[in-house]
Design an enzyme around this catalytic site. Sequence first.
Site, PDB file in Angstrom:
ATOM      1  N   LYS A  44      -6.859   6.431   0.719  1.00 37.39           N
ATOM      2  CA  LYS A  44      -6.731   5.211   1.433  1.00 37.39           C
ATOM      3  C   LYS A  44      -5.360   4.753   1.796  1.00 37.39           C
ATOM      4  O   LYS A  44      -4.538   5.327   1.348  1.00 37.39           O
ATOM      5  CB  LYS A  44      -7.306   3.982   0.380  1.00 37.39           C
ATOM      6  CG  LYS A  44      -6.798   3.988  -1.228  1.00 37.39           C
ATOM      7  CD  LYS A  44      -5.334   3.851  -1.305  1.00 37.39           C
ATOM      8  CE  LYS A  44      -4.586   2.676  -0.916  1.00 37.39           C
ATOM      9  NZ  LYS A  44      -3.096   3.073  -1.309  1.00 37.39           N
ATOM     10  N   TYR A 103      -7.106  -3.047  -2.107  1.00 32.34           N
ATOM     11  CA  TYR A 103      -7.520  -3.100  -3.461  1.00 32.34           C
ATOM     12  C   TYR A 103      -8.206  -4.502  -3.767  1.00 32.34           C
ATOM     13  O   TYR A 103      -9.334  -4.550  -4.031  1.00 32.34           O
ATOM     14  CB  TYR A 103      -6.683  -2.679  -4.636  1.00 32.34           C
ATOM     15  CG  TYR A 103      -6.317  -1.419  -4.720  1.00 32.34           C
ATOM     16  CD1 TYR A 103      -7.163  -0.385  -5.119  1.00 32.34           C
ATOM     17  CD2 TYR A 103      -5.110  -0.716  -4.308  1.00 32.34           C
ATOM     18  CE1 TYR A 103      -6.688   1.042  -5.423  1.00 32.34           C
ATOM     19  CE2 TYR A 103      -4.563   0.283  -4.348  1.00 32.34           C
ATOM     20  CZ  TYR A 103      -5.685   1.302  -4.934  1.00 32.34           C
ATOM     21  OH  TYR A 103      -5.223   2.626  -4.972  1.00 32.34           O
TER      22      TYR A 103
HETATM   23  P1  NAD Z   1       4.727  10.206  -0.974  1.00 25.47           P
HETATM   24  O1  NAD Z   1       5.745   9.882  -0.039  1.00 25.47           O
HETATM   25  O2  NAD Z   1       5.194  10.472  -2.725  1.00 25.47           O
HETATM   26  O3  NAD Z   1       3.913  11.571  -0.675  1.00 25.47           O
HETATM   27  C1  NAD Z   1       3.738  12.005   0.624  1.00 25.47           C
HETATM   28  C2  NAD Z   1       3.946  13.212   0.960  1.00 25.47           C
HETATM   29  O4  NAD Z   1       3.812  13.589   2.209  1.00 25.47           O
HETATM   30  C3  NAD Z   1       5.295  13.907   0.600  1.00 25.47           C
HETATM   31  O5  NAD Z   1       5.187  15.095  -0.307  1.00 25.47           O
HETATM   32  C4  NAD Z   1       5.991  14.020   1.780  1.00 25.47           C
HETATM   33  O6  NAD Z   1       6.922  15.169   1.798  1.00 25.47           O
HETATM   34  C5  NAD Z   1       4.594  14.430   2.827  1.00 25.47           C
HETATM   35  N1  NAD Z   1       5.138  14.238   4.089  1.00 25.47           N
HETATM   36  C6  NAD Z   1       4.491  15.189   5.241  1.00 25.47           C
HETATM   37  N2  NAD Z   1       4.877  14.849   6.395  1.00 25.47           N
HETATM   38  C7  NAD Z   1       5.531  13.814   6.290  1.00 25.47           C
HETATM   39  C8  NAD Z   1       6.214  12.646   7.236  1.00 25.47           C
HETATM   40  N3  NAD Z   1       6.303  12.783   8.363  1.00 25.47           N
HETATM   41  N4  NAD Z   1       6.736  11.777   6.453  1.00 25.47           N
HETATM   42  C9  NAD Z   1       6.891  11.458   5.201  1.00 25.47           C
HETATM   43  N5  NAD Z   1       6.390  12.226   4.239  1.00 25.47           N
HETATM   44  C10 NAD Z   1       5.562  13.291   4.885  1.00 25.47           C
HETATM   45  O7  NAD Z   1       3.707   9.119  -0.995  1.00 25.47           O
HETATM   46  P2  NAD Z   1       2.190   8.697  -2.173  1.00 25.47           P
HETATM   47  O8  NAD Z   1       2.839   7.498  -2.854  1.00 25.47           O
HETATM   48  O9  NAD Z   1       2.051  10.005  -2.755  1.00 25.47           O
HETATM   49  O10 NAD Z   1       1.164   8.421  -1.087  1.00 25.47           O
HETATM   50  C11 NAD Z   1       0.625   9.438  -0.302  1.00 25.47           C
HETATM   51  C12 NAD Z   1      -0.867   8.691  -0.121  1.00 25.47           C
HETATM   52  O11 NAD Z   1      -1.537   8.734  -1.228  1.00 25.47           O
HETATM   53  C13 NAD Z   1      -0.892   7.653   0.748  1.00 25.47           C
HETATM   54  O12 NAD Z   1      -1.938   7.664   1.723  1.00 25.47           O
HETATM   55  C14 NAD Z   1      -1.080   6.407  -0.034  1.00 25.47           C
HETATM   56  O13 NAD Z   1      -1.804   5.493   0.405  1.00 25.47           O
HETATM   57  C15 NAD Z   1      -2.276   7.176  -1.378  1.00 25.47           C
HETATM   58  N6  NAD Z   1      -1.655   6.841  -2.601  1.00 25.47           N
HETATM   59  C16 NAD Z   1      -3.177   6.332  -3.098  1.00 25.47           C
HETATM   60  C17 NAD Z   1      -2.891   5.934  -4.580  1.00 25.47           C
HETATM   61  C18 NAD Z   1      -4.335   5.502  -5.326  1.00 25.47           C
HETATM   62  O14 NAD Z   1      -4.170   5.176  -6.275  1.00 25.47           O
HETATM   63  N7  NAD Z   1      -5.312   5.945  -4.627  1.00 25.47           N
HETATM   64  C19 NAD Z   1      -1.774   5.870  -5.206  1.00 25.47           C
HETATM   65  C20 NAD Z   1      -0.480   6.167  -4.494  1.00 25.47           C
HETATM   66  C21 NAD Z   1      -0.785   6.718  -3.155  1.00 25.47           C
END
Ligand code: NAD
Length: 394
Positions: A157, A245
């Site tokens: 999401k 949420y």
């Molecule tokens: P994050 O930044 O930790 O992870 C993103 C990943 O994407 C990284 O490994 C990064 O290297 C990679 N990536 C690839 N191309 C990229 C670019 N052009 N720019 C930036 N990063 C790039 O973020 P996160 O917190 O893990 O979030 C990732 C996704 O998961 C989002 O869509 C977020 O909404 C979702 N999320 C959901 C929940 C949940 O509870 N369902 C919780 C946290 C995050």
Amino acid sequence: MFDSFRKELSRRHLLHKAGFGFMAVGVSGAIEYIIKPSRTLAQAAPAPSKEPSLPPEKKLGWAVVGLGKFATEQIMPSFAECKRSKLVALVSGDRAKAEKYARQYGINSKNIYDYQNYDNLRNNPEVDVVYIILPNGLHAEYSIRGAQALKHVMCEKPMANTVEECQAMIDAAKKANRKLMIAYRAQYEPYNLAAIQLAQSGKLGKLKAVTSDHGRILDPKDPADVWRMDKKLAGGGSLYDIGIYSLQAARYITGEEPAEISAFTYSTPGDPRFRQVEENVNFTLRFPSGVLANCTSSYGYSSTKRIQVFGSDAVLELDPATDYYQHRLYINRNNRREEQNIEEKNQFALEIDHLSESILANKQPKTPGKEGLQDVKLMNLIYQAARTGEKVKV
Ligand code: NAD
């Protein structure tokens, strides 16, 4: 963090053993039964099994796409608790990081892909599903490429930045004859399922109102928050990230779609975090039944994840409502506040297995692409209401 989770699970297991009330939730996410607090251990029957009649050993192969914070800290460890799903491939731009995790999870290094050769997954029969855990602005591209590689898709999401992208994802999955599910974990989480059941079964009386608040401090020093300040990658501000949420809660608690929306946004002037995305959004939804939902979303106050449901006979409080673990549910009735003890389960494993089960049984998952599309549509109407200062009819 996981240690305290385990401790909490065993505390709840003991409560369960001691005959306290709990609600059991099957792998499919369906509520199976509730035991009232007065039942004794001898009376407490085991949950009836709702396992579909599939070969017990059948597990689908999953590839995690994007090895960021959420993927590595929550999703990848949860495969150990899955019954129908196993982690078999990784997609990352950082080969060394992917190799480290491949060793940790026993993944063959031939199953490590990067963002360029991602499409070659098409030739890998070990992978049935791709799980997109990238910044929001990349969800559409990687979901569509995943479907074109003939893989089923789980997407985090919010589904995507725009309604058009969401529709293109739905179309691509349909064309490839593959499932598309949006990872709305709260809709598979036992406390939220209990709240839905209590709200919709009339146990709170006639529903009058819902409030839901989600907030956290956006931290520019956290790499996972850097892309959240960039509108192209984030799609929106706190609303797209966590206000979703609150919106989801209002929709799944009532089981209705809003008819009218009003909203305000506010960002602290001069705060560099909010040059492109908003800090705060407060919005009100009017549902056709007359239920009103007041929702908040903020990047400016400390961690808040709360749902309240106001019925004519009782008020339900879920706080924390949408955390990763350690939820709490209370019912206030006749000036008495009673905590409900519900068996805590790994919501990530439940949602992952839900998609695997849906694929194996060729059923539509509970949170398909159109569920994600609806939220993106509504979030854009919330922004419109805030921008114009006028109520928006849905
Ligand atoms: P994050 O930044 O930790 O992870 C993103 C990943 O994407 C990284 O490994 C990064 O290297 C990679 N990536 C690839 N191309 C990229 C670019 N052009 N720019 C930036 N990063 C790039 O973020 P996160 O917190 O893990 O979030 C990732 C996704 O998961 C989002 O869509 C977020 O909404 C979702 N999320 C959901 C929940 C949940 O509870 N369902 C919780 C946290 C995050």
